[in-house]
Design a protein around this motif. Structure first.
Motif, PDB file in Angstrom:
ATOM      1  N   LYS A 112       0.826  -1.288   0.070  1.00  0.00           N
ATOM      2  CA  LYS A 112       0.029  -0.043   0.021  1.00  0.00           C
ATOM      3  C   LYS A 112       0.821   1.202   0.129  1.00  0.00           C
ATOM      4  CE  LYS A 112      -3.150  -0.594   2.959  1.00  0.00           C
ATOM      5  NZ  LYS A 112      -3.949  -0.520   4.289  1.00  0.00           N
ATOM      6  N   GLU A 148      -5.853  -2.533  -2.505  1.00  0.00           N
ATOM      7  CA  GLU A 148      -5.007  -2.382  -3.682  1.00  0.00           C
ATOM      8  C   GLU A 148      -5.049  -0.885  -4.368  1.00  0.00           C
ATOM      9  OE1 GLU A 148      -6.226  -6.788  -5.457  1.00  0.00           O
ATOM     10  OE2 GLU A 148      -7.114  -4.927  -6.144  1.00  0.00           O
ATOM     11  N   LEU A 149      -4.262  -0.697  -5.204  1.00  0.00           N
ATOM     12  CA  LEU A 149      -4.294   0.891  -5.740  1.00  0.00           C
ATOM     13  C   LEU A 149      -5.163   0.967  -6.770  1.00  0.00           C
ATOM     14  CD1 LEU A 149      -2.776   3.304  -5.180  1.00  0.00           C
ATOM     15  CD2 LEU A 149      -1.047   2.653  -6.692  1.00  0.00           C
ATOM     16  N   ARG A 185      -8.008   0.287  -9.668  1.00  0.00           N
ATOM     17  CA  ARG A 185      -9.587   0.010  -9.519  1.00  0.00           C
ATOM     18  C   ARG A 185      -9.636  -1.560 -10.334  1.00  0.00           C
ATOM     19  NH1 ARG A 185     -13.996   3.114  -8.581  1.00  0.00           N
ATOM     20  NH2 ARG A 185     -13.187   5.185  -7.465  1.00  0.00           N
ATOM     21  N   PRO A 198      -7.138   4.462   1.854  1.00  0.00           N
ATOM     22  CA  PRO A 198      -6.663   5.836   1.956  1.00  0.00           C
ATOM     23  C   PRO A 198      -6.851   6.826   0.622  1.00  0.00           C
ATOM     24  CG  PRO A 198      -4.881   4.368   1.591  1.00  0.00           C
ATOM     25  CD  PRO A 198      -6.232   3.519   1.661  1.00  0.00           C
ATOM     26  N   ILE A 199      -6.999   6.392  -0.588  1.00  0.00           N
ATOM     27  CA  ILE A 199      -7.346   7.036  -1.800  1.00  0.00           C
ATOM     28  C   ILE A 199      -8.640   7.862  -1.411  1.00  0.00           C
ATOM     29  CG2 ILE A 199      -7.604   7.180  -4.353  1.00  0.00           C
ATOM     30  CD1 ILE A 199      -5.498   4.725  -4.559  1.00  0.00           C
ATOM     31  N   LEU A 234      -4.581   8.990  -8.395  1.00  0.00           N
ATOM     32  CA  LEU A 234      -4.709   8.271  -7.801  1.00  0.00           C
ATOM     33  C   LEU A 234      -5.862   7.339  -7.892  1.00  0.00           C
ATOM     34  CD1 LEU A 234      -3.606   9.642  -4.343  1.00  0.00           C
ATOM     35  CD2 LEU A 234      -2.535   8.039  -5.975  1.00  0.00           C
ATOM     36  N   ASP A 235      -7.145   7.747  -8.339  1.00  0.00           N
ATOM     37  CA  ASP A 235      -8.493   7.201  -8.151  1.00  0.00           C
ATOM     38  C   ASP A 235      -8.483   6.383  -9.521  1.00  0.00           C
ATOM     39  OD1 ASP A 235     -10.680   6.055  -7.307  1.00  0.00           O
ATOM     40  OD2 ASP A 235     -11.615   7.887  -6.778  1.00  0.00           O
ATOM     41  N   GLN A 280     -12.028   6.466 -19.074  1.00  0.00           N
ATOM     42  CA  GLN A 280     -13.050   6.359 -17.950  1.00  0.00           C
ATOM     43  C   GLN A 280     -13.255   7.565 -17.419  1.00  0.00           C
ATOM     44  OE1 GLN A 280     -11.664   3.310 -15.227  1.00  0.00           O
ATOM     45  NE2 GLN A 280     -13.821   3.042 -14.566  1.00  0.00           N
TER      46      GLN A 280
END
Ligand code: HEM
Lengths: 328, 219
Positions: free
Chosen positions: A29, A299-300, A302, B35-36, B94-95, B102
């Protein structure tokens, strides 16, 4: 007493090397976020690295049937590793306590989950009140399920519990029973969130009787081989893995069989956003956000959301001939 | 002594506080297990707080007659833009991993993302023209342009309401915070309407007048 005995049956050490995951995933993470920062600066077109493993390419991809008893399993049937106990116990949507997911655990720390009684009534031959000890006599199984929240995050969770069908069989639904309604405890003294006038307390949920009888539908009493933590819905919660998480109602005090479709909590608040069925469906977006992808906690990147959360092989038949964009 | 710029320094300390706390909490693993999303939401809220603070300057001046708050508005507005930019970068990078297809899809189809994007695109020209150079060059047009902050404030509230699970019109669900911030922003905008403004400054003068009369009487 009995509850303790039952849970001792399954030493948590056998379920998964929890501590092992914690350190490795924590590390991933941190590394992930740090490197994402670097990528941000470099304006890289796409994050690489830990992406959807095992989710397959098409959303219809379905895994092997879920084992009846996942004893010792460290991953789901796709090979996705379990989330850690800490993750599962510190990120909870439980508005009876707080709308802040990381605040629930401490607010629920003193919640009294014993003694506990569940009333099973309505259209059944054998209405009666069950104590938790009695419920723990139903065959307890371990099930590793993905949990997909309507807010587009997800986890893989090793539940302990029993099939709702076992309990319903004892209650003996009448022929007129079509639906099952569940109700959460509403105790203003213990649950600070219940004071909020913005919500139609108590929390209620519902299933069609055939959904309730499905083998994957369980009443969970534990996770990671331990009794269910308060913040995860102790002592007894529903888990319906192919539906969005809010269907899996916590701290159940009443199960009622009905002929009419029951009123449910989120459906009452916003019927156009939270349907009665609320099956996980990447093709039917929430009116405000997309349901095509999700973030697996830990996980980072999607990952693609799977139709019926990956359980279509076992549950798609329940909805044969139904238009799922209307019956969302 | 009179010139010690304490208010200015205070604004800058507060300006960096949310980012400092974010970094601190990141290091301390205090950003939940997701966290994101936590970063994204905190940055969005920080942007809103500074935008509301910038919108509060004029009413505070009207209400108190305190002139030294006026020059602080620019820094507050720029902090709002700073946090909104980080918020957007978190969303896009990040997301969504800079997955342009998208992102474009979300930006064009999801009402709350449309609202956020709209608000952000109103803030961009304001930030760009915040330099003295433009204030001097654009003269009257500068003031006109910077009135865009009013619709931006309202659209941000819509964005906030829609980002939460609830229904504002039925007052059901997770609506309390967006509701309170919305009322504050609307209130701050109402205080700019000439009639309201006159009433407020009239109120202030009569209070001040009475106080002056009192001190006289006591003497
Ligand atoms: C470029 C345009 C923008 C995009 C794409 C965007 C995106 C988002 C997203 C995705 C969320 C939800 C995060 C989550 O709950 O997972 C959000 C929430 C939010 N955004 Fe934005 N946003 C934009 C602009 C802005 C601006 C300009 C402001 C304020 C000045 C703002 C303030 C907020 C606030 C206050 C929230 C709610 C945070 C919470 O739930 O506590 N956003 N935004």
């Amino acid at each position: 007493m009995e509850q303790k005995l039952k849970h001792v049956d399954i030493p948590s050490s056998e379920i998964t090397p929890e501590s092992l995951y914690l350190s490795r995933r924590d590390w991933l993470k941190v590394m992930g976020i740090v490197s994402a920062g670097a990528l941000l600066a470099a304006c890289a077109p796409k994050l690489s690295g830990i992406t959807a493993t095992g989710s397959g390419s098409s959303p219809e991809t379905q895994g092997a049937p879920v084992p009846d008893n996942a004893h010792g399993q460290t991953a789901d049937e796709f090979g996705n590793p379990l989330n850690t106990f800490d993750e599962i116990a510190n990120y909870n949507n439980y508005y009876e306590f707080s709308t802040a997911k990381d605040a629930v655990a401490s607010l629920a720390a003193d919640f009294k989950s014993t003694p506990w009684a569940v009333e099973v009534d309505g259209l059944v031959q054998n209405p009666r009140t069950w104590s938790l000890d009695e419920l723990l006599r139903f065959e307890q199984k371990e099930r590793v399920y993905r949990l997909r929240c309507v807010e587009a995050w997800s986890m893989v969770i090793p539940w302990t519990g029993f099939q709702l069908s076992d309990l319903l069989a004892e209650a003996a639904p009448m022929a007129s029973a079509k639906y099952v309604e569940f109700t959460t405890l509403m105790d203003e003294e213990q649950m600070p969130g219940v004071g909020s006038r913005f919500y139609p307390w108590p929390y209620t949920e519902g299933l069609r009787l055939d959904e309730a009888m499905h083998r994957l539908t369980i009443l969970a009493t534990g996770l990671y081989g331990k009794p269910l933590p308060n913040q995860d819905g102790a002592p007894l919660r529903l888990v319906v893995p192919w539906k969005y998480g809010f269907k899996s109602i916590k701290a159940i005090v009443r199960i009622r069989l009905t002929e009419e479709r029951p009123q449910t909590f989120w459906n009452t608040i916003a019927p156009d956003e939270y349907g009665f069925y609320s099956n996980v469906n990447p093709e039917v977006d929430h009116p405000r956000w997309s349901q095509a992808t999700e973030r697996r906690i830990g996980e980072l990147s999607r990952r693609d959301t799977l139709m019926f959360n990956g359980y279509g092989g076992e549950v798609a038949g329940l909805y044969a001939g139904m238009d799922l964009s209307i019956n969302y | 002594m009179r010139h010690f710029p304490w208010l200015r320094i205070l604004v800058h300390i507060i300006g960096w506080l949310p980012l400092a706390k974010l970094i601190f909490d990141f290091a301390a693993h205090n950003l939940t297990v997701n966290p994101i999303q936590e970063i994204e939401q905190r940055l969005g809220r920080a942007a809103l707080y500074f935008l509301a603070a910038a919108l509060a300057i004029t009413p505070v001046h009207t209400l108190t007659g305190w002139r030294s708050v006026l020059p602080r508005r620019r820094a507050l507005g720029l902090y709002a833009f700073f946090y909104a930019s980080l918020h957007f970068l978190t969303f896009a990078g990040l997301d969504y991993g800079f997955n342009l297809a998208q992102i474009l899809d979300l930006v064009t189809t999801k009402p709350y993302i449309i609202a956020g994007t709209l608000a952000f695109s109103l803030l961009v020209p304001l930030a760009v023209t915040s330099f003295d150079y433009f204030i001097r060059r654009m003269k009257k047009n500068w003031k006109r342009l910077h009135r865009l902050v009013y619709p931006a404030g309202l659209i941000v509230i819509v964005h906030f309401v829609w980002a939460r699970k609830g229904n504002l019109f039925q007052l059901q669900g997770d609506v309390l915070q967006p509701l309170l911030w919305g009322l504050l922003v609307v209130f701050l905008l109402i205080l700019r309407i000439p009639a309201a403004r006159k009433w407020v400054s009239g109120l202030r003068q009569s209070i001040m007048g009475r106080r002056r009369a009192q001190t006289h009487a006591e003497k």
